[in-house]
Scaffold this active site. Structure first.
Site, PDB file in Angstrom:
ATOM      1  N   HIS A 208       0.750  -1.231   0.020  1.00 10.73           N
ATOM      2  CA  HIS A 208       0.028   0.003   0.062  1.00 10.73           C
ATOM      3  C   HIS A 208       0.745   1.462   0.124  1.00 10.73           C
ATOM      4  CE1 HIS A 208       0.366   1.131   4.330  1.00 10.73           C
ATOM      5  NE2 HIS A 208       0.487  -0.302   4.578  1.00 10.73           N
ATOM      6  N   ASP A 228       5.757   2.020   7.317  1.00  7.91           N
ATOM      7  CA  ASP A 228       4.587   1.409   6.789  1.00  7.91           C
ATOM      8  C   ASP A 228       3.818   2.475   5.957  1.00  7.91           C
ATOM      9  OD1 ASP A 228       2.056   0.241   6.970  1.00  7.91           O
ATOM     10  OD2 ASP A 228       1.577   0.985   8.829  1.00  7.91           O
ATOM     11  N   GLU A 262      -5.199   1.651   2.012  1.00 14.92           N
ATOM     12  CA  GLU A 262      -5.066   0.353   2.719  1.00 14.92           C
ATOM     13  C   GLU A 262      -5.513   0.524   4.201  1.00 14.92           C
ATOM     14  OE1 GLU A 262      -2.813  -2.772   5.573  1.00 14.92           O
ATOM     15  OE2 GLU A 262      -2.752  -0.567   5.418  1.00 14.92           O
ATOM     16  N   GLU A 263      -5.097   1.883   4.931  1.00 13.19           N
ATOM     17  CA  GLU A 263      -4.982   2.126   6.324  1.00 13.19           C
ATOM     18  C   GLU A 263      -6.434   2.372   6.728  1.00 13.19           C
ATOM     19  OE1 GLU A 263      -2.598   1.462   8.149  1.00 13.19           O
ATOM     20  OE2 GLU A 263      -0.812   2.012   7.218  1.00 13.19           O
ATOM     21  N   ASP A 290       4.391  -5.126   2.760  1.00 19.00           N
ATOM     22  CA  ASP A 290       4.093  -3.994   3.827  1.00 19.00           C
ATOM     23  C   ASP A 290       4.998  -4.106   4.944  1.00 19.00           C
ATOM     24  OD1 ASP A 290       2.736  -2.342   5.042  1.00 19.00           O
ATOM     25  OD2 ASP A 290       0.694  -3.479   5.291  1.00 19.00           O
ATOM     26  N   HIS A 368       2.343   4.449  12.226  1.00 19.09           N
ATOM     27  CA  HIS A 368       0.958   5.283  12.350  1.00 19.09           C
ATOM     28  C   HIS A 368       1.367   6.551  13.243  1.00 19.09           C
ATOM     29  CE1 HIS A 368      -1.453   1.301  11.244  1.00 19.09           C
ATOM     30  NE2 HIS A 368      -0.837   1.771  10.585  1.00 19.09           N
TER      31      HIS A 368
END
Ligand code: BES
Ligand code: ZN
Length: 400
Positions: A208, A228, A262-263, A290, A368
């Site tokens: 992603h 990520d 994706e998230e 990923d 994140h």
């Protein structure tokens, strides 16, 4: 056809006498396509095959080791494939294969995919060109976007930037194209680079391109997403670079997909996997990249995620690591839920795998957040380079 009828009518009888068939050697579980089974039983002898059950187009069979060489030979000559059946380590493993086989009839996985390793010279000569510094450069550029959030202008710019970067890499090859795949639920598009092969059968490498951080105003939050998942996109990009540099012309059609959104619930990959399935595309295998650049403290290098993935293809990846990645240690681990885009493909019945950067309990705690930068990975991409090499081996070996 006659042989098939005979074989199938004998099925209950075989089940009945399954334990009575005296066989000196060791016995193995295999799954095999029903068509090939019928012909094999006829030519090798019914007594060697103990048919446990049949699901869809496949059957679960206990076979005596004595019959294996004959079966392999037959598969090779008659059905033009190495294997043609799959030998399992356990009854449970075989059952899982059979269950997956039922879900989508047009997927050709398991019995129909050739997982033999037979392009060692080619793979070795290509993977030696993988450069950690190229991957590092790409991670840094992607992490430089304020964020790659699916709804923000930065996220849309990032998608277009990836498309331009890939277009530039492939500009001298008329057998390639780069397209945007638009989504109804995401202003950010996915990006697809295709290397057209002789056949329409697909090999898919994905990851992603979006990132996420913060709780409110995510469109303006700083979200570098270096690990990520700039790492996965940069790893894929390096695979594209070395394949094209070597003028690799595939038999199958290779697709590199940078998924949008994706998230926020696998929006991009679900859309695309469903689209391919609805169009009855034949997919030999899917690889998800990923998070590839945070090694963690363990001595381990690559973790194969065993849930929501295809067990047979995972074994193949394990073999590829052992064959091609010197000194690289791998193990299985679980995500515990549908944690990334591989599950979108698994859901519609295609064989997907997810090699991950570390044990889950040892994972990168900065994802994140605004702290997901390459500094956390010592400012280099040495770890990700292993994944690029693995992905090259996956493409080349699955291709021929
Ligand atoms: N890269 C993560 C998935 C991940 C995290 C895998 C840690 C293994 C270890 C992915 O981008 C992600 O954050 N996924 C979400 C779920 C998704 C369905 C929104 C997650 O894990 O919460
Ligand atoms: Zn991710």
């Amino acid at each position: 056809m006659q042989a098939r009828k005979v074989a199938l009518s004998l099925l209950p009888l075989l089940l009945l006498f399954s334990t009575a068939i005296g066989s000196p050697g060791q016995e193995f579980w295999i799954t095999i396509g029903k068509e090939t089974l019928d012909s094999s039983m006829k030519q090798i002898g019914l007594a060697h095959f103990n048919v446990e059950k049949a699901v869809g187009d496949a059957a679960l069979v206990k076979i005596n080791e004595e019959a294996l060489p004959a079966l392999s030979k037959l598969m090779h000559h008659e059905f033009k494939r190495c294997g043609g059946y799959f030998r399992h380590n356990s009854y449970e493993d075989a059952l899982e294969t059979l269950a997956l086989n039922r879900s989508v009839p047009h997927t050709i996985n398991k019995e129909f995919v050739d997982y033999s390793i037979n392009s060692q010279l080619l793979v070795k000569s290509i993977i030696q060109n993988v450069r950690a510094v190229s991957i590092e450069g790409m991670i840094r550029q992607l992490a430089n976007f304020k964020n790659r959030y699916y709804k923000s202008k930065h996220g849309i710019n990032a998608a277009n930037w990836v498309a331009d970067f890939w277009r530039n890499l492939a500009k001298e090859r008329s057998d390639t194209k780069v397209e945007l795949f638009e989504h109804s639920q995401s202003p950010q598009p996915s990006v697809i680079l295709t290397i057209k092969g002789r056949s329409d059968e697909l090999i898919i490498i994905g990851g992603h391109l979006d990132s996420i951080a913060g709780w409110w105003n995510r469109s303006n939050a700083k979200s570098p997403g270096a690990d990520d998942n700039a790492s996965g996109i940069a790893t894929m990009t390096e695979v594209i670079r070395v394949l094209l540099q070597r003028d690799f012309v595939p038999e199958k059609t290779i697709k590199f997909i940078a998924y949008a959104a994706e998230e926020v619930g696998l929006i991009g990959s679900q859309d695309i996997a469903r689209f391919y399935s609805d169009n009855s595309e034949v997919v030999a295998g899917v690889l998800q990249l990923d998070m590839t650049n945070y090694k963690g403290s363990d001595s381990l290098d690559i973790v194969l995620i065993s849930d929501y993935t295809n067990a047979i293809q995972n074994e193949f990846l394990g073999k590829l690591i052992t064959t091609y990645l010197d000194g690289v240690k791998w193990e299985y681990d679980k995500c515990g839920y549908a944690c990334s885009d591989h599950s979108s493909w698994t859901k519609v019945g295609y064989p997907a795998s997810f090699p991950f950067e570390s044990k889950k309990r040892d994972m990168n705690g900065n994802i994140h957040t605004a702290r997901d930068t390459i500094d956390v990975s010592d400012g280099n991409a040495l770890h990700a380079a292993k994944f690029a090499q693995l992905a090259v081996a996956f493409v080349v070996e699955l291709d021929r």
